[in-house]
Design an enzyme around this catalytic site. Sequence first.
Site, PDB file in Angstrom:
ATOM      1  CD  GLU A 106      -1.810  -2.174   1.646  1.00  0.00           C
ATOM      2  OE1 GLU A 106      -0.501  -2.290   1.832  1.00  0.00           O
ATOM      3  OE2 GLU A 106      -2.797  -2.925   1.595  1.00  0.00           O
ATOM      4  CG  HIS A 128     -10.311  -6.068   8.412  1.00  0.00           C
ATOM      5  ND1 HIS A 128      -8.996  -6.308   9.346  1.00  0.00           N
ATOM      6  CD2 HIS A 128     -10.353  -6.677   7.356  1.00  0.00           C
ATOM      7  CE1 HIS A 128      -8.421  -7.118   8.621  1.00  0.00           C
ATOM      8  NE2 HIS A 128      -9.426  -7.622   6.996  1.00  0.00           N
TER       9      HIS A 128
HETATM   10  C1  TPP Z   1      -2.222  -4.173   4.765  1.00  0.00           C
HETATM   11  C2  TPP Z   1      -3.302  -4.948   4.720  1.00  0.00           C
HETATM   12  N1  TPP Z   1      -3.506  -5.199   2.768  1.00  0.00           N
HETATM   13  C3  TPP Z   1      -4.677  -5.764   2.868  1.00  0.00           C
HETATM   14  C4  TPP Z   1      -4.983  -6.753   2.935  1.00  0.00           C
HETATM   15  C5  TPP Z   1      -6.116  -7.881   2.968  1.00  0.00           C
HETATM   16  N2  TPP Z   1      -5.725  -9.269   2.566  1.00  0.00           N
HETATM   17  C6  TPP Z   1      -6.140 -10.026   3.789  1.00  0.00           C
HETATM   18  S1  TPP Z   1      -5.011 -11.459   3.789  1.00  0.00           S
HETATM   19  C7  TPP Z   1      -5.007 -11.141   2.136  1.00  0.00           C
HETATM   20  C8  TPP Z   1      -3.864 -12.003   1.545  1.00  0.00           C
HETATM   21  C9  TPP Z   1      -3.061 -11.963   2.003  1.00  0.00           C
HETATM   22  O1  TPP Z   1      -2.206 -13.441   1.373  1.00  0.00           O
HETATM   23  P1  TPP Z   1      -0.129 -14.012   2.220  1.00  0.00           P
HETATM   24  O2  TPP Z   1       0.042 -13.035   2.878  1.00  0.00           O
HETATM   25  O3  TPP Z   1      -0.475 -14.709   0.696  1.00  0.00           O
HETATM   26  O4  TPP Z   1      -1.696 -15.423   2.190  1.00  0.00           O
HETATM   27  P2  TPP Z   1      -2.448 -16.206   3.033  1.00  0.00           P
HETATM   28  O5  TPP Z   1      -3.729 -15.945   2.310  1.00  0.00           O
HETATM   29  O6  TPP Z   1      -2.482 -16.669   0.865  1.00  0.00           O
HETATM   30  O7  TPP Z   1      -2.268 -17.205   3.523  1.00  0.00           O
HETATM   31  C10 TPP Z   1      -5.062  -9.752   2.365  1.00  0.00           C
HETATM   32  C11 TPP Z   1      -4.474  -8.914   0.587  1.00  0.00           C
HETATM   33  C12 TPP Z   1      -4.393  -7.053   4.720  1.00  0.00           C
HETATM   34  N3  TPP Z   1      -4.827  -7.642   5.652  1.00  0.00           N
HETATM   35  N4  TPP Z   1      -4.100  -5.917   5.022  1.00  0.00           N
END
Ligand code: TPP
Lengths: 352, 326
Positions: free
Chosen positions: A61, A130
Amino acid sequence: MTRQLRYFEALREAQAQLLATDPSTLVIGLGVPGPTGVFGTTKGLQEEFGKHRVFDTPSSENAMTGVALGTALMGRRPIVVHMRVDFAVLSMEPLVNQAAKWHYMYGGKLKAPLTVRMIIGRGWGQGPQHSQSLQAWFAHVPGLKVVMPTTPHDAKGMLIAAVRDDAPVIVMEHRWLYNIAGPVPEAPYEVPLDQATIVRRGRDVTLAATSYMCLESLKAADMLSRIGIEAEVIDLRAVAPLDVATLTESVGRTGHFVVSDTGQESYGVGAEALALVAQHAFGALRAPPRRVGLPHIPTPTTPALADLYYPLARDIAVAALTTLGSDRELPPDDSDPRRWKDVPDPSFKGPY
Amino acid sequence: MPDNSRLDLYRQMLRIRLVEERIGDLYAEQQMRCPTHLCIGQEAPPVGVSAHLRRDDLVFSGHRSHGHYLAKGGDLRAMLAELYGRATGCAGGKGGSQHLIDLECGFMGSAPILASTISVGVGAAWAAQLDGLDRVVVVYFGDGATEEGAFHEALNFAGTHKLPVVFVCENNLYSVHSALDVRQPDRPIHALAPAHGLQGVYGDGNDVDVVYDLAAEAVARARKGDGPTLIEFATYRWREHCGPNGDLELNYRSAEEFAAWQARDPVNTYRQRLTATGMLSAPAETAMAKTIAGELDAAVAFAKSSPFPAPEALARFVYPDPADRR
Ligand SMILES: Cc1ncc(C[n+]2csc(CCOP(=O)(O)OP(=O)(O)O)c2C)c(N)n1
Ligand SMILES: [Mg+2]
């Protein structure tokens, strides 16, 4: 009858029309081209307008906001999308220190026509990280404009106006408005970024509100009407700048003022609105004004506490009675059969 | 590794699987009213890593944390009660699935803002170093989190000061619905480690023996004061990003890809391996599953029958009570 669109569809249409009519428009953000398209608001845009104008970003971000700013300085009109305001917190530096100031600190030589869409979450245990409602943070920064459209009509018109505006604009969208339908003209149009609108006329008390709290204020006006009190309801729409003229004109007629905001009550948009009304309409006020907002507490996750946390129409109506010094009794609570009030409507099954 | 250790690795993976499946089944009742990220398919990394951790070692995690919590010894009943929003939950209902904690076993907390707990874990490791302890800190996160600046900044600091921390990246190829290749260049995530002065290693995150071996080395290095390691585990999420259901109908990943990963089911492949070597018999396996199911039944019953927090709890803990001052 005018065509009806839901809020998220109005946002999607605004972006589609901007992409179609202005080649400098970009839409970027994590999940923007994905199969669910940020709750439907960006769905199919990449297929329609191509990978170079509608694209997915890494979860970066901070840097991506700087990147968007860079494109804006070079004449693009990027729309950056955050699924939650809370994630945009990671982009405070490029927004607050940079985008807000590049026009001013270089003596007007550069413009940063950046639009940032931020969704305010609520309910179903969105919890402390959130569901924040941080409009006051952005409103505090000179150089940023902040709007919070409530209706599908304004969602479309304000997003279009935001993107066409040469300043950086934050558009805050409340998740609980997304499925609500309303009239939306098909052709592109702009709704000004600095004007409130009176959505219900009344002579006894002015209820001003932002975003979702507008709907609760309208319900409060209904309750009050049943006991003979006619409330005027103002949808603030613009948070920075606040439309002081509409507020003072209304308070000039009603003499009583209650403001409700989706964010924390202290140091918030309500505080600013009260200050402005006190400064500009002090003579018209017949009693101390009131504000309704979140307590100075992080959002709890369990519905048992979240239900106590969020103010509802009744709280607004009580605030109105208080400022009116009225001892009339509100009608009993409308029969709300829901066990928990953590969903916008019964069709919502979680988790988002 | 002794036979009973391997059996225990299996038992723990099975337990996490069964817990997650039960949550998935019960979610539709709409009583667990919080965003919930299941780790079905990703059971091996937490189990293989935690096998090397002492109770006083610390773990931090992100949004997909149930497996990390359980493998470290987190209280199952308190976790389920937390998902049910009850006062008996591990965070008193205030956190939900995204904010688990169990200090008794060194599970320091999970938070769903991507990469946020990485630097916090580094801070805990720094404190251990300052205190002269041989404590190790493990931080879990996904491939998506490695895109945040804070990840790189934290690694830089940990590398500079040789902090006793093990960074465990569970690379499941997706961040929500976005594939890795639209978000990152074509280079392995563990290759970022040497750039920050860390050891970087990579392994099959669906093979708990592989996880166990890689973690053994990384934890030992950290404990000896030889510095941090970034371990990248290749693994795969089976259910939707958030919530109880499958999501193949969204078409962001192919049925073939999904099937290929299911064939590498960490629980099932390990069961077969242990069975083939005679370590695990069918009756023993059945008994194991039955014991876990019994524990789960009791934990669900506990959670469902626990009270919701009282209204006074709302305003409690915004600030520490001065009466509790240390
Ligand atoms: C700073 C931030 N940006 C976006 C999100 C939204 N978000 C929550 S989980 C996620 C996926 C993250 O992917 P990864 O780190 O690969 O973990 P996975 O869900 O695949 O276990 C996102 C984008 C967030 N929680 N925090
Ligand atoms: Mg991932």
